[in-house]
Design a protein around this motif. Sequence first.
Motif: not given
Length: 140
Positions: A24-29, A89-90, A96-98, A119-125
């Motif tokens: 689920p992470q997006e990556m740019d190199v 950021i939001t 969202v963590n970048i 996105p980290v909302s599901n990790l902040q429960i």
Amino acid sequence: MKDIKLQGGHLSLDQLNAIFRTIPQEMDVLDENDRVVWSSMNKHRLFKRTEKDIGKTVFEVHPGHSQKHVKEVLNQMHTGSRSTISIMITKDNQPVNISFYSLYNEAGKYIGCIEVTQPVSNLQIRGSKLRNILNVLKKH
């Protein structure tokens, strides 16, 4: 199809593409000239990328309000005074963590960076132990 030899083992091109489509992470190199050389093109992306973005500078794919900060971080990565940064950021009302990570070749030369967005909302429960148990029991 021939496997691609990597440190730690080998993967086929099909396996590599499946990995980047699935996580689920997006990556740019970015290369050492701050040009986008690869982007994960998965369905989870918050910040859309297309094949047309490949070869553009990072400043052409980031919104204007963030370019000053991106330029500052990349300058620090180029000089070696910073090798990583993680910001929150939001986006669309979700946290969202970048994270940016410098990339170096085996000789220690800076060869670019990878930007990882998640996105980290599901990790902040609250109640992480209970959440972990429920996640193990839940069928996806």
